[in-house]
Design a protein around this motif. Structure first.
Motif, PDB file in Angstrom:
ATOM      1  N   GLU A  25     -57.564 -88.911-107.052  1.00 21.15           N
ATOM      2  CA  GLU A  25     -58.593 -88.269-106.242  1.00 21.15           C
ATOM      3  C   GLU A  25     -58.874 -89.150-105.028  1.00 21.15           C
ATOM      4  O   GLU A  25     -58.978 -90.370-105.154  1.00 21.15           O
ATOM      5  CB  GLU A  25     -59.867 -88.061-107.064  1.00 21.15           C
ATOM      6  CG  GLU A  25     -60.887 -87.167-106.406  1.00 21.15           C
ATOM      7  CD  GLU A  25     -62.029 -86.803-107.339  1.00 21.15           C
ATOM      8  OE1 GLU A  25     -62.750 -85.838-107.035  1.00 21.15           O
ATOM      9  OE2 GLU A  25     -62.212 -87.489-108.358  1.00 21.15           O
ATOM     10  N   LEU A  42     -61.550 -89.733-102.013  1.00 20.96           N
ATOM     11  CA  LEU A  42     -62.920 -89.427-101.620  1.00 20.96           C
ATOM     12  C   LEU A  42     -63.352 -90.358-100.496  1.00 20.96           C
ATOM     13  O   LEU A  42     -62.824 -91.459-100.342  1.00 20.96           O
ATOM     14  CB  LEU A  42     -63.880 -89.610-102.813  1.00 20.96           C
ATOM     15  CG  LEU A  42     -63.599 -88.814-104.079  1.00 20.96           C
ATOM     16  CD1 LEU A  42     -64.496 -89.311-105.205  1.00 20.96           C
ATOM     17  CD2 LEU A  42     -63.833 -87.322-103.837  1.00 20.96           C
ATOM     18  N   ASN A  43     -64.339 -89.903 -99.745  1.00 18.94           N
ATOM     19  CA  ASN A  43     -64.963 -90.804 -98.776  1.00 18.94           C
ATOM     20  C   ASN A  43     -65.798 -91.831 -99.520  1.00 18.94           C
ATOM     21  O   ASN A  43     -66.555 -91.479-100.429  1.00 18.94           O
ATOM     22  CB  ASN A  43     -65.846 -90.009 -97.801  1.00 18.94           C
ATOM     23  CG  ASN A  43     -65.070 -89.476 -96.625  1.00 18.94           C
ATOM     24  OD1 ASN A  43     -64.204 -90.144 -96.086  1.00 18.94           O
ATOM     25  ND2 ASN A  43     -65.374 -88.245 -96.213  1.00 18.94           N
ATOM     26  N   LEU A  72     -61.671 -85.605 -95.332  1.00 23.02           N
ATOM     27  CA  LEU A  72     -62.195 -85.508 -96.689  1.00 23.02           C
ATOM     28  C   LEU A  72     -63.559 -84.840 -96.759  1.00 23.02           C
ATOM     29  O   LEU A  72     -64.181 -84.801 -97.827  1.00 23.02           O
ATOM     30  CB  LEU A  72     -62.265 -86.902 -97.317  1.00 23.02           C
ATOM     31  CG  LEU A  72     -60.920 -87.631 -97.429  1.00 23.02           C
ATOM     32  CD1 LEU A  72     -61.100 -89.003 -98.051  1.00 23.02           C
ATOM     33  CD2 LEU A  72     -59.918 -86.809 -98.229  1.00 23.02           C
ATOM     34  N   LEU A  73     -64.059 -84.314 -95.631  1.00 19.44           N
ATOM     35  CA  LEU A  73     -65.287 -83.530 -95.648  1.00 19.44           C
ATOM     36  C   LEU A  73     -65.002 -82.155 -96.245  1.00 19.44           C
ATOM     37  O   LEU A  73     -63.842 -81.751 -96.392  1.00 19.44           O
ATOM     38  CB  LEU A  73     -65.837 -83.382 -94.230  1.00 19.44           C
ATOM     39  CG  LEU A  73     -66.238 -84.671 -93.503  1.00 19.44           C
ATOM     40  CD1 LEU A  73     -66.658 -84.342 -92.067  1.00 19.44           C
ATOM     41  CD2 LEU A  73     -67.372 -85.392 -94.232  1.00 19.44           C
ATOM     42  N   ASP A  74     -66.053 -81.409 -96.562  1.00 22.25           N
ATOM     43  CA  ASP A  74     -65.835 -80.054 -97.064  1.00 22.25           C
ATOM     44  C   ASP A  74     -65.290 -79.175 -95.938  1.00 22.25           C
ATOM     45  O   ASP A  74     -65.475 -79.462 -94.745  1.00 22.25           O
ATOM     46  CB  ASP A  74     -67.125 -79.466 -97.631  1.00 22.25           C
ATOM     47  CG  ASP A  74     -68.207 -79.323 -96.582  1.00 22.25           C
ATOM     48  OD1 ASP A  74     -68.250 -78.284 -95.902  1.00 22.25           O
ATOM     49  OD2 ASP A  74     -68.989 -80.289 -96.422  1.00 22.25           O
ATOM     50  N   THR A  75     -64.629 -78.121 -96.326  1.00 16.99           N
ATOM     51  CA  THR A  75     -63.907 -77.278 -95.375  1.00 16.99           C
ATOM     52  C   THR A  75     -64.812 -76.685 -94.299  1.00 16.99           C
ATOM     53  O   THR A  75     -64.445 -76.642 -93.115  1.00 16.99           O
ATOM     54  CB  THR A  75     -63.189 -76.136 -96.125  1.00 16.99           C
ATOM     55  OG1 THR A  75     -62.372 -76.698 -97.157  1.00 16.99           O
ATOM     56  CG2 THR A  75     -62.306 -75.323 -95.183  1.00 16.99           C
ATOM     57  N   SER A  76     -66.000 -76.250 -94.686  1.00 23.55           N
ATOM     58  CA  SER A  76     -66.898 -75.624 -93.711  1.00 23.55           C
ATOM     59  C   SER A  76     -67.359 -76.621 -92.648  1.00 23.55           C
ATOM     60  O   SER A  76     -67.528 -76.262 -91.472  1.00 23.55           O
ATOM     61  CB  SER A  76     -68.116 -75.022 -94.426  1.00 23.55           C
ATOM     62  OG  SER A  76     -68.845 -76.028 -95.107  1.00 23.55           O
ATOM     63  N   HIS A  77     -67.536 -77.905 -93.068  1.00 23.00           N
ATOM     64  CA  HIS A  77     -67.952 -78.938 -92.122  1.00 23.00           C
ATOM     65  C   HIS A  77     -66.836 -79.229 -91.117  1.00 23.00           C
ATOM     66  O   HIS A  77     -67.072 -79.403 -89.917  1.00 23.00           O
ATOM     67  CB  HIS A  77     -68.344 -80.207 -92.878  1.00 23.00           C
ATOM     68  CG  HIS A  77     -69.153 -81.162 -92.074  1.00 23.00           C
ATOM     69  ND1 HIS A  77     -69.821 -82.236 -92.615  1.00 23.00           N
ATOM     70  CD2 HIS A  77     -69.403 -81.229 -90.736  1.00 23.00           C
ATOM     71  CE1 HIS A  77     -70.425 -82.921 -91.668  1.00 23.00           C
ATOM     72  NE2 HIS A  77     -70.194 -82.324 -90.518  1.00 23.00           N
ATOM     73  N   GLU A 108     -64.475 -77.157 -90.217  1.00 23.44           N
ATOM     74  CA  GLU A 108     -64.358 -76.007 -89.324  1.00 23.44           C
ATOM     75  C   GLU A 108     -65.444 -76.025 -88.261  1.00 23.44           C
ATOM     76  O   GLU A 108     -65.193 -75.732 -87.080  1.00 23.44           O
ATOM     77  CB  GLU A 108     -64.437 -74.716 -90.145  1.00 23.44           C
ATOM     78  CG  GLU A 108     -64.063 -73.459 -89.397  1.00 23.44           C
ATOM     79  CD  GLU A 108     -65.218 -72.863 -88.582  1.00 23.44           C
ATOM     80  OE1 GLU A 108     -64.965 -72.120 -87.619  1.00 23.44           O
ATOM     81  OE2 GLU A 108     -66.395 -73.160 -88.935  1.00 23.44           O
TER      82      GLU A 108
END
Length: 424
Positions: free
Chosen positions: A252, A254-255, A335-340, A342
């Motif tokens: 995994e 992660l940040n 590694l941020l979430d996809t919405s961030h 975008e």
């Protein structure tokens, strides 16, 4: 012609044999309680003794009950020896020395077993003490061996000589290490040897120990520097009895939080109640090659092989593992979430790079006007996507610095490319 049934009671013959041995024929037929079998004769049959309720009265049938208790004790001793040898634990849902209990992992079982057995040859265990008081224990692996001098080097986590670990928050107190700690290396053949500290590096939490031991077989591991998020891997360590501890999982990425190091990767597995005790053990791929060294600073963290190999090379060549201090901490946009991701691309036309999360007071970065929220896209002309990539670039820059004949504690020029986004 009908063949005789050899499994049934032969009546008078069995009765006569029982009288000779003063044991009830029911006991003989059902449990073989009269047979004196060493509990460690593992090749003999294992049969659980049985006694009928009406024969279990100690006042009415003391000899029968005594024979039953003797047979029961032998059975339990033999079963214990088998359990110790082969880990036959039928009462436990999970055994840390077993592999892949779930059916979903059957396709890789044979491949994984071969990988573990190969990697296990290079894994040892270490224990430490200071002034006669035990400190801790961990695993390690051979990285060098000189057959002529019978001297080798074991790599492990610097936690083996850590004397103080006050808190995860370094602002409230840093870890302390004592190079004078006594370290014993526990070898696969059951013997031990003294470990002499050659070098330890606190940022990467690595320690190198020299071991001098005649008449042992040493297997050096192979490293695979390519390790990626989602990769199927196996964590291998040894317990206090030198038995293997095996856990399957995936890599995994992660940040890091503000207390974690930039070079960590993480071992993800399904058993969240299992507390890892394999510090210093190996993370291996299905080919048996090492892809990381367990370093339990936080949640199942490990040092990836790309950092390990560079660390080993620097130590071998220069006797130390230098590191640049930038005075900043980062997180990866990747590694941020996809919405961030975008949203950043839509508003600022930036989808890759490192976000500055912290700038140390009076650091060179602060003096150059770098602020929290700035984005770093390039380091020395190379695009950068994760903090592990940054760490590898910093190590390469240090190697170049030493190759040029420069000394430790010198300033090094580096270049950054910041597109100007601030306060994201």
């Amino acid at each position: 012609m009908t063949k005789p049934d050899r499994t049934r009671d032969d009546g008078p013959a069995t009765e006569r044999a029982a009288k000779k041995r003063s044991v009830d024929p029911d006991i003989v037929a059902s449990s073989h309680a009269d047979l004196v079998v060493s509990p460690y004769t593992l090749s003999s049959p294992l049969r659980k003794p049985y006694i009928r309720d009406e024969l279990a009265d100690p006042t009415a049938h003391p000899e029968i009950l005594a024979a039953f208790e003797q047979a029961k004790a032998q059975y339990e001793a033999k079963l214990g020896a088998l359990n110790d040898l082969c880990h036959f634990d039928y009462t436990s849902d999970w055994d840390p020395s077993s592999m892949f209990p779930g059916q979903q992992l059957l396709p890789i079982r044979d491949l994984a077993k071969a990988a573990v057995l190969l990697a296990a040859k290079s894994i040892v265990r270490l224990s430490s003490s200071l002034d006669g008081k035990a400190l801790t224990s961990c695993c390690g692996l051979w990285i060098d061996w000189n057959e002529k001098s019978k001297t080798g080097v074991v790599l492990t986590t610097a936690h083996i000589i850590r004397t103080r670990h006050p808190t995860a928050n370094h602002w409230k107190g840093r870890d302390e290490y004592n190079a004078e700690a006594s370290v014993i290396v526990h070898l696969r053949d059951g013997t031990t040897a003294e470990g002499r500290l050659l070098y330890h590096q606190e940022h990467y939490d690595l320690a190198f120990f020299e071991v001098n031991k005649a008449d042992i077989e040493v297997h050096l591991p192979s490293f695979n520097e390519t390790v990626h998020c989602g990769q199927e891997v196996i964590r291998v360590g040894r317990d206090g009895s030198m038995d293997l501890r095996i856990t399957n999982g995936r890599v995994e990425l992660l940040n890091p939080n503000k207390y974690e190091r930039h070079h960590y990767m993480y071992f993800y597995h399904e058993d969240h109640n299992y507390k890892c005790k394999d510090d210093g053990g190996s993370i291996i791929g299905l080919d048996g090659k090492v892809v990381g060294l367990v370093n339990n600073h936080f949640k199942d963290s490990f040092v990836p092989s790309s950092i390990l190999v560079k660390s080993i090379d620097l130590w071998r060549k220069f006797g130390c593992i230098p590191r640049l201090h930038l005075g900043m901490k980062f997180s990866s946009i990747k590694l941020l979430d996809t919405s961030h991701i975008e949203k950043m691309g839509r508003k600022y036309n930036i989808e890759e790079g490192l976000i500055v999360e912290e700038v140390s007071k009076e650091s060179h970065a602060e003096k150059q006007g770098i602020h929290i929220g700035d984005i770093v896209e390039c380091f020395n002309g190379e695009y950068i996507y994760t903090t592990i990539e940054l760490e590898k670039m910093l190590m390469d820059r240090c190697k170049d610095h030493f190759d040029e004949g420069n000394a430790m504690n010198a300033k090094i020029d580096i270049s950054w490319n910041l597109p100007g986004l601030q306060g994201c």
